[in-house]
Design a protein around this motif. Structure first.
Motif, mmCIF file in Angstrom:
data_model
loop_
_atom_site.group_PDB
_atom_site.id
_atom_site.type_symbol
_atom_site.label_atom_id
_atom_site.label_comp_id
_atom_site.label_asym_id
_atom_site.label_seq_id
_atom_site.Cartn_x
_atom_site.Cartn_y
_atom_site.Cartn_z
ATOM 1 N N GLY B 223 0.798 -1.230 0.000
ATOM 2 C CA GLY B 223 0.000 0.000 0.000
ATOM 3 C C GLY B 223 0.823 1.269 0.000
ATOM 4 N N GLY B 224 2.049 1.195 -0.453
ATOM 5 C CA GLY B 224 2.904 2.392 -0.527
ATOM 6 C C GLY B 224 3.847 2.485 0.662
ATOM 7 N N PHE B 225 4.803 3.413 0.540
ATOM 8 C CA PHE B 225 5.857 3.537 1.548
ATOM 9 C C PHE B 225 5.318 3.850 2.944
ATOM 10 C CE2 PHE B 225 8.779 4.322 -2.103
ATOM 11 C CZ PHE B 225 9.736 3.379 -1.768
ATOM 12 N N VAL B 226 4.360 4.765 3.000
ATOM 13 C CA VAL B 226 3.886 5.217 4.312
ATOM 14 C C VAL B 226 3.249 4.057 5.075
ATOM 15 C CG1 VAL B 226 2.320 6.808 5.497
ATOM 16 C CG2 VAL B 226 3.573 7.557 3.454
ATOM 17 N N GLN B 227 2.378 3.324 4.373
ATOM 18 C CA GLN B 227 1.715 2.173 4.991
ATOM 19 C C GLN B 227 2.751 1.117 5.381
ATOM 20 O OE1 GLN B 227 -1.404 1.545 5.771
ATOM 21 N NE2 GLN B 227 -2.117 -0.429 5.037
ATOM 22 N N ALA B 228 3.714 0.866 4.472
ATOM 23 C CA ALA B 228 4.719 -0.173 4.727
ATOM 24 C C ALA B 228 5.509 0.147 6.003
ATOM 25 C CB ALA B 228 5.669 -0.289 3.537
ATOM 26 N N GLY B 229 5.727 1.451 6.245
ATOM 27 C CA GLY B 229 6.495 1.865 7.416
ATOM 28 C C GLY B 229 5.831 1.491 8.728
ATOM 29 N N SER B 230 4.514 1.217 8.708
ATOM 30 C CA SER B 230 3.823 0.862 9.958
ATOM 31 C C SER B 230 3.637 -0.651 10.101
ATOM 32 C CB SER B 230 2.469 1.570 10.024
ATOM 33 O OG SER B 230 1.684 1.153 8.926
ATOM 34 N N VAL B 231 4.150 -1.414 9.170
ATOM 35 C CA VAL B 231 3.936 -2.862 9.168
ATOM 36 C C VAL B 231 4.784 -3.644 10.185
ATOM 37 C CG1 VAL B 231 4.290 -4.939 7.731
ATOM 38 C CG2 VAL B 231 3.025 -3.012 6.822
ATOM 39 N N PRO B 232 6.058 -3.272 10.466
ATOM 40 C CA PRO B 232 6.882 -4.104 11.355
ATOM 41 C C PRO B 232 6.202 -4.387 12.700
ATOM 42 C CG PRO B 232 8.234 -2.415 10.368
ATOM 43 C CD PRO B 232 6.809 -2.087 10.002
ATOM 44 N N MET B 233 6.594 -5.480 13.308
ATOM 45 C CA MET B 233 5.978 -5.883 14.584
ATOM 46 C C MET B 233 6.083 -4.761 15.624
ATOM 47 S SD MET B 233 8.724 -8.575 16.142
ATOM 48 C CE MET B 233 9.960 -7.934 17.283
ATOM 49 N N ARG B 234 5.114 -4.735 16.545
ATOM 50 C CA ARG B 234 5.000 -3.620 17.495
ATOM 51 C C ARG B 234 4.948 -4.159 18.917
ATOM 52 N NH1 ARG B 234 0.382 -1.241 19.685
ATOM 53 N NH2 ARG B 234 -0.948 -2.628 18.449
ATOM 54 N N ILE B 235 5.454 -3.345 19.864
ATOM 55 C CA ILE B 235 5.380 -3.724 21.285
ATOM 56 C C ILE B 235 4.212 -2.969 21.915
ATOM 57 C CG2 ILE B 235 6.599 -3.719 23.494
ATOM 58 C CD1 ILE B 235 9.237 -3.604 21.856
ATOM 59 N N THR B 236 3.323 -3.698 22.611
ATOM 60 C CA THR B 236 2.165 -3.033 23.225
ATOM 61 C C THR B 236 2.515 -2.542 24.634
ATOM 62 O OG1 THR B 236 1.345 -5.037 24.247
ATOM 63 C CG2 THR B 236 0.620 -4.608 21.976
ATOM 64 N N GLU B 237 1.548 -1.882 25.236
ATOM 65 C CA GLU B 237 1.744 -1.329 26.579
ATOM 66 C C GLU B 237 2.116 -2.415 27.591
ATOM 67 O OE1 GLU B 237 -0.717 1.824 29.375
ATOM 68 O OE2 GLU B 237 -1.695 0.805 27.713
ATOM 69 N N SER B 238 1.525 -3.604 27.403
ATOM 70 C CA SER B 238 1.778 -4.687 28.371
ATOM 71 C C SER B 238 3.004 -5.517 28.022
ATOM 72 C CB SER B 238 0.543 -5.591 28.434
ATOM 73 O OG SER B 238 0.236 -6.056 27.127
ATOM 74 N N GLY B 239 3.764 -5.096 27.036
ATOM 75 C CA GLY B 239 4.991 -5.818 26.684
ATOM 76 C C GLY B 239 4.753 -6.999 25.751
ATOM 77 N N VAL B 240 3.521 -7.077 25.220
ATOM 78 C CA VAL B 240 3.252 -8.149 24.253
ATOM 79 C C VAL B 240 3.696 -7.660 22.872
ATOM 80 C CG1 VAL B 240 1.417 -9.508 23.142
ATOM 81 C CG2 VAL B 240 1.320 -9.040 25.590
ATOM 82 N N VAL B 241 4.257 -8.564 22.086
ATOM 83 C CA VAL B 241 4.707 -8.202 20.738
ATOM 84 C C VAL B 241 3.649 -8.679 19.736
ATOM 85 C CG1 VAL B 241 6.522 -8.533 19.014
ATOM 86 C CG2 VAL B 241 7.115 -8.332 21.426
ATOM 87 N N VAL B 242 3.195 -7.751 18.895
ATOM 88 C CA VAL B 242 2.065 -8.078 18.019
ATOM 89 C C VAL B 242 2.356 -7.723 16.558
ATOM 90 C CG1 VAL B 242 0.340 -7.724 19.833
ATOM 91 C CG2 VAL B 242 0.972 -5.798 18.348
ATOM 92 N N GLN B 243 1.590 -8.369 15.674
ATOM 93 C CA GLN B 243 1.559 -7.999 14.259
ATOM 94 C C GLN B 243 0.222 -7.305 14.012
ATOM 95 O OE1 GLN B 243 2.288 -11.810 12.302
ATOM 96 N NE2 GLN B 243 4.469 -11.395 12.172
ATOM 97 N N ASP B 244 0.255 -6.065 13.535
ATOM 98 C CA ASP B 244 -0.971 -5.287 13.345
ATOM 99 C C ASP B 244 -1.668 -5.608 12.026
ATOM 100 O OD1 ASP B 244 -1.010 -3.730 15.723
ATOM 101 O OD2 ASP B 244 0.697 -2.594 14.936
ATOM 102 N N PHE B 245 -0.945 -6.209 11.093
ATOM 103 C CA PHE B 245 -1.508 -6.445 9.757
ATOM 104 C C PHE B 245 -1.279 -7.882 9.312
ATOM 105 C CE2 PHE B 245 -0.291 -1.984 10.002
ATOM 106 C CZ PHE B 245 -1.436 -1.344 9.570
ATOM 107 N N ARG B 246 -2.061 -8.261 8.316
ATOM 108 C CA ARG B 246 -1.783 -9.498 7.580
ATOM 109 C C ARG B 246 -2.020 -9.186 6.113
ATOM 110 N NH1 ARG B 246 -7.016 -10.095 9.291
ATOM 111 N NH2 ARG B 246 -8.487 -10.818 7.705
ATOM 112 N N TYR B 247 -1.469 -10.002 5.247
ATOM 113 C CA TYR B 247 -1.669 -9.770 3.820
ATOM 114 C C TYR B 247 -2.741 -10.716 3.317
ATOM 115 C CZ TYR B 247 -0.805 -8.866 -1.084
ATOM 116 O OH TYR B 247 -0.961 -8.509 -2.408
ATOM 117 N N ASP B 248 -3.827 -10.144 2.771
ATOM 118 C CA ASP B 248 -4.924 -10.949 2.226
ATOM 119 C C ASP B 248 -4.652 -11.176 0.741
ATOM 120 O OD1 ASP B 248 -7.376 -11.791 1.050
ATOM 121 O OD2 ASP B 248 -8.409 -11.126 2.874
ATOM 122 N N LYS B 249 -4.328 -12.410 0.374
ATOM 123 C CA LYS B 249 -3.939 -12.703 -1.010
ATOM 124 C C LYS B 249 -5.108 -12.507 -1.971
ATOM 125 C CE LYS B 249 0.046 -15.323 -1.945
ATOM 126 N NZ LYS B 249 0.666 -16.491 -2.477
#
Lengths: 85, 567
Positions: B223-249
């Motif tokens: 979805g372009g550079f800006v969207q791609a920049g938010s894709v890497p895994m993220r750390i939540t407030e409680s210290g859980v590591v999450v993936q915010d996106f998935r790719y729908d083929k």
């Protein structure tokens, strides 16, 4: 050549960009500051190459290689055999 | 099936190129080994760059960035731009001039004369061979890792024992490795170093162009550079590591995970505020505990991974790129140059070429952390992203051909180099000048190349699950430890044979010690994160200086020969 070494050492120092260590700010093209800085660093290295080629070119070695007196294939082996006897 | 046809077509083009360069072959050993010093600036740049960028650059950098984030670029790529450029300028041109002047075909011939020592060559030869072999291994292992996922499902009846269940029916690594070795052997046999240089130039252009194309399509899919920049895994407030996106083929686009998919939890970090941070986009080290399926039992097994890069590791990594100064295959490429001016383009453009290849790979690796399962083998990340995001068989085939191009453009030079040093430094070295004809020299070189390819292939199959990045780092570390040898040979008149022998032995012992401590090829740091190459380098340099100072200086004719008066 001294200037080349000075610029080289300067670049080596600014390569350790600890000031970007904890920043994930996206600057452009989806690239965070830590990556865009180092892409710029690569360009700076290329510019040092331009400077080296234009201002510090080792012309002596170019002329040295062009002298034909010893460029006979096999000189090396012959010398080694003689020296090992 | 299209993917496979494109790859086969690419390999056929290479064979054709080998046949073409074979027609230009002059039939002499000098032409086979150093292309009769006829290579111009563009071919020199492409062959030097293609040789230094292997599976390590494409497959390894993407995998390493998947593990550690964008710091991978500064760790290896930008520092390599600086150090490689300086070595081409300070070491490469001098070695080329001395080699051309005195008729050297190999590094060992230079060291033997510079240090007035026959035995130095016999000491150095097995070490160089042992260090080049891991470099060859990463190419063959990397190729296997790339082809299997992109051909998954094509031969479900034939290939029933995949590396992971999802790749069932894909071309297995043993077959890919075998085909790659045979193709490279063919064009090296036909054209020698000129064939390798021409194939390298073609392959370097292919892998650079394909890298840019792959990057474009991956960015579009995300979805372009800006969207791609938010894709890497993220750390939540409680210290859980999450993936915010998935790719729908089916939709062909990114879809938000609601709620975000948990993939791990934070184990340790020195930072206090990590909420909503993406650790792959910075270099502050954090340790995360993930889970992965055991390949045999399917059971979930926990494992820890450090994301980011400790500061001391980042600093000491600068010793790794020094390895190019001692690569025997690069020495041989330097000798192929027509004149010193041919180096100018390489000195200027090499850092930019590195940037063009590495920036997209590092970004793709960090984005992959938000889309792929964390347990996926790092060398398979690039293929998995291509397969998931590009999808189109034609494009996937072309892009895979690009990755193979990067791999083969290093393998050819290394095979050729090993044949060259064996023939010239071991077989021909002590014999009378006319003992061997040119045809016999060529036959010896080719036979040794076949033996080395066979040994390397078998080793690659035994080590096929090794991380190519880590394996490459061990190979580079060994060559870096030997760098004081070449630098002092060129810049220090007082460097002696005993100093050189001591330097080599200390480099060998320290490298072997750390390699053993690493469990023979794994990632390993000393103390707070010091790269072993840094310690090996200083130990080797120290041995060179100390022993040289306590032994008799080289004879005056030798000094005059290697340090001609510049007045």
């Amino acid at each position: 050549m001294r200037a080349f070494w000075l610029i080289f050492l300067g670049l080596l120092l600014i390569h350790q960009d600890f000031w970007n260590w904890s920043s994930e700010e996206i600057i452009a093209w989806g690239m965070p500051v830590g990556l865009i800085y180092h892409a710029g660093f690569s360009i700076a290295c290329s510019l040092l190459g331009v400077w080296a080629v234009c201002r510090a070119w080792p012309a002596f070695w170019e002329q040295y290689a062009a002298q034909q007196d010893e460029t006979i294939e096999g000189t090396t082996e012959k010398n080694l055999i003689n020296s090992s006897k | 099936m299209n993917v496979l046809w494109i790859i086969i077509g690419y390999l056929l083009v290479l064979l054709l190129l080998g046949w073409g360069s074979g027609r230009m072959f002059r039939g002499t050993s000098k032409d086979f080994f150093v292309a009769s010093h006829s290579i111009g600036p563009f071919l020199l740049l492409m062959s030097v760059f293609g040789t230094t960028m292997t599976a390590f650059a494409l497959v390894g950098s993407t995998g390493k960035s998947f593990e550690r984030g964008i710091g991978t670029y500064g760790l290896m790529a930008s520092i390599s731009g600086l150090v490689h450029m300086a070595i081409f300028f300070l070491v490469g041109i001098r070695l080329w001039a001395l080699g051309k002047k005195h008729g050297y075909l190999t590094q060992i011939q230079f060291f033997r004369e510079r240090f007035e020592s026959q035995r130095l060559g016999y000491l150095l030869f097995p070490i160089l061979v042992l260090l080049v072999i891991p470099y060859l291994l990463i190419g063959i292992i990397g190729a296997g890792k790339v082809i299997e996922p992109v051909t998954a499902g094509l031969f479900p009846q034939i290939f029933t024992n995949p590396t992971i269940p999802a790749w069932s029916g894909g071309v297995p690594p043993w077959l890919t490795g075998l085909v790659i070795c045979l193709v490279v052997l063919s064009y090296v046999f036909l054209g020698g170093s000129r064939g390798a240089a021409m194939a390298n130039a073609f392959q370097t252009l292919v892998f650079m162009a394909m890298g840019v194309v792959a990057f474009y399509f991956i960015v579009q899919s995300l979805g372009g550079f800006v969207q791609a920049g938010s894709v890497p895994m993220r750390i939540t407030e409680s210290g859980v590591v999450v993936q915010d996106f998935r790719y729908d083929k089916e939709l062909g686009q990114l879809v938000a995970n609601e709620p975000p998919k948990k993939i791990g939890k934070l184990s340790s970090s020195s930072s206090s505020n990590l909420t909503d941070r993406h650790p792959h986009l910075w270099r502050e080290p954090v340790t995360v505990e993930f889970q992965k399926k055991h390949p045999k039992t399917g059971e979930l097994v926990p494992f820890e991974r450090e994301v980011g890069i400790p500061f001391i590791t980042f600093v000491t990594y600068l010793f790794i790129p020094l390895s190019v100064g001692m690569f025997p295959h690069l020495f041989q490429h330097w000798l192929t140059a027509r004149n010193a001016r041919a180096f100018k383009l390489t000195v200027i453009a090499h850092p930019i070429c590195i940037m063009i290849v590495w920036v997209p790979c590092v970004l793709i690796g960090s984005w992959a952390s938000g889309l792929l399962p964390p347990g996926i083998p790092p060398p398979a990340v690039l293929s998995a992203m291509l397969n998931m995001l590009v999808g189109d068989p034609l494009l996937t085939g072309l892009l895979t051909a690009g990755v193979l191009a990067a791999i083969m453009s290093s393998l050819d030079s290394q095979f050729l180099c090993l044949g060259t040093i064996f023939t010239n430094d071991i077989v021909v070295n002590r014999s009378a000048k006319d003992r061997y004809t040119d045809a016999q020299k060529l036959r010896i070189a080719r036979t040794f190349i076949v033996v080395i390819v066979a040994v390397t292939y078998l080793l690659a199959m035994a080590l096929k699950n090794e991380n190519v990045f880590d394996l490459a780092i061990w190979c580079f570390s060994g060559f870096s430890a030997l760098f004081p040898l070449v630098f002092s040979a060129l810049y220090w008149k007082r460097a002696t044979e005993a100093g050189a022998v001591a330097s080599i032995l200390v480099a060998l012992v320290t490298w072997a010690y750390f390699f053993h401590k690493s469990g023979y090829g794994g990632e390993y740091f000393v103390g707070p994160g010091i790269v072993p190459a840094a310690i090996c380098f200083f130990a080797s340099a120290g041995a060179m200086v100390l022993v040289s100072l306590f032994t008799s200086p080289p004879a005056q004719p030798t000094i005059d020969r290697f340090f001609p008066s510049q007045s």
